[in-house]
Scaffold this active site. Sequence first.
Site, PDB file in Angstrom:
ATOM      1  N   SER A   1       1.005  -1.312  -0.109  1.00 51.10           N
ATOM      2  CA  SER A   1      -0.006   0.106   0.074  1.00 51.10           C
ATOM      3  C   SER A   1       0.722   1.272  -0.092  1.00 51.10           C
ATOM      4  O   SER A   1       0.587   2.425  -0.587  1.00 51.10           O
ATOM      5  CB  SER A   1      -1.024  -0.145   1.222  1.00 51.10           C
ATOM      6  OG  SER A   1      -0.332   0.207   2.490  1.00 51.10           O
TER       7      SER A   1
ATOM      8  N   HIS B   1       8.531   2.575   9.219  1.00 53.04           N
ATOM      9  CA  HIS B   1       8.414   1.909  10.652  1.00 53.04           C
ATOM     10  C   HIS B   1       7.341   2.192  11.294  1.00 53.04           C
ATOM     11  O   HIS B   1       6.952   3.325  11.746  1.00 53.04           O
ATOM     12  CB  HIS B   1       9.670   1.771  11.508  1.00 53.04           C
ATOM     13  CG  HIS B   1       9.507   0.816  12.592  1.00 53.04           C
ATOM     14  ND1 HIS B   1       9.807  -0.514  12.277  1.00 53.04           N
ATOM     15  CD2 HIS B   1       9.341   1.018  13.898  1.00 53.04           C
ATOM     16  CE1 HIS B   1       9.529  -1.161  13.399  1.00 53.04           C
ATOM     17  NE2 HIS B   1       9.373  -0.292  14.484  1.00 53.04           N
TER      18      HIS B   1
ATOM     19  N   LEU C   1      19.286  -1.956  13.258  1.00 54.01           N
ATOM     20  CA  LEU C   1      18.036  -2.137  12.906  1.00 54.01           C
ATOM     21  C   LEU C   1      16.947  -1.189  13.423  1.00 54.01           C
ATOM     22  O   LEU C   1      16.797  -0.921  14.647  1.00 54.01           O
ATOM     23  CB  LEU C   1      17.435  -3.450  13.596  1.00 54.01           C
ATOM     24  CG  LEU C   1      16.156  -4.028  12.958  1.00 54.01           C
ATOM     25  CD1 LEU C   1      15.936  -4.355  11.670  1.00 54.01           C
ATOM     26  CD2 LEU C   1      15.785  -5.387  14.007  1.00 54.01           C
TER      27      LEU C   1
END
Length: 226
Positions: free
Chosen positions: A16, A110, A145
């Site tokens: 999306s 994120h 990360l």
Amino acid sequence: MKKPINVVVVISGSGSNLQTLIDQAAAININITGVISNIASAYGLTRAAQANIPTQVVDHTQFSDRTAFDTALMVAIDSYQPDLVVLAGFMRILTPALTKHYTGRMLNIHPSLLPKYRGLHTHKRALEAGDKEHGATVHFVTEELDGGPNVIQAIVPVADSDTEASLMEKVQEKEHKIYPQAVAWFAEGNLKMEHNKAFLMGEMLPPTGKRLPNDSSLAGTKQANN
Ligand code: GRF
């Protein structure tokens, strides 16, 4: 107008966020030259094909280790000559060799207000902690990360009635605003990473990154500059 920059989007799922970039590509002056997925059935590949964007699958299960996978991934990405690599729901951890190769030209989105909740299950963790605010962050990718410098965040107020599913929906709605915004800034040449810090129009961004005001739609330096 400047020449559009080449963008390669790397996905694992629905895509999306990829779709919002496809839809706004002309407006934000990007040329999506390739879409790569590690999952062959990812719906994002269909979205790319519908937009006549070349696609490739680099299936991580076909490689003996992360290094071999990342090497193949780099070859695939570089075959589309990216100025910017956009991770959009890509669900693999990258090796330092790969993140180094794309230093200052790779973004990720994120679903949390980083540095809160790196890693997985962010909506569940925000609910369990009783947070009143949750959200999404676009950041530069570094070795750490979900730890590279933040570019932009959007806040989602958490209601007592929220569930993981409802939060996810609200967060995604914000993602679809902040990702094109960050990519637009990069395409204009206004967003840079230097010495592990993000800069917008030459000014160092705060640790949160820019904050999208609650009621804001897409508005950027581009509009401000013109
Ligand atoms: C987004 O919520 C993103 O934050 C996370 O994965 C999801 C991808 O969604 N990393 P989509 O594939 O762009 O729809």
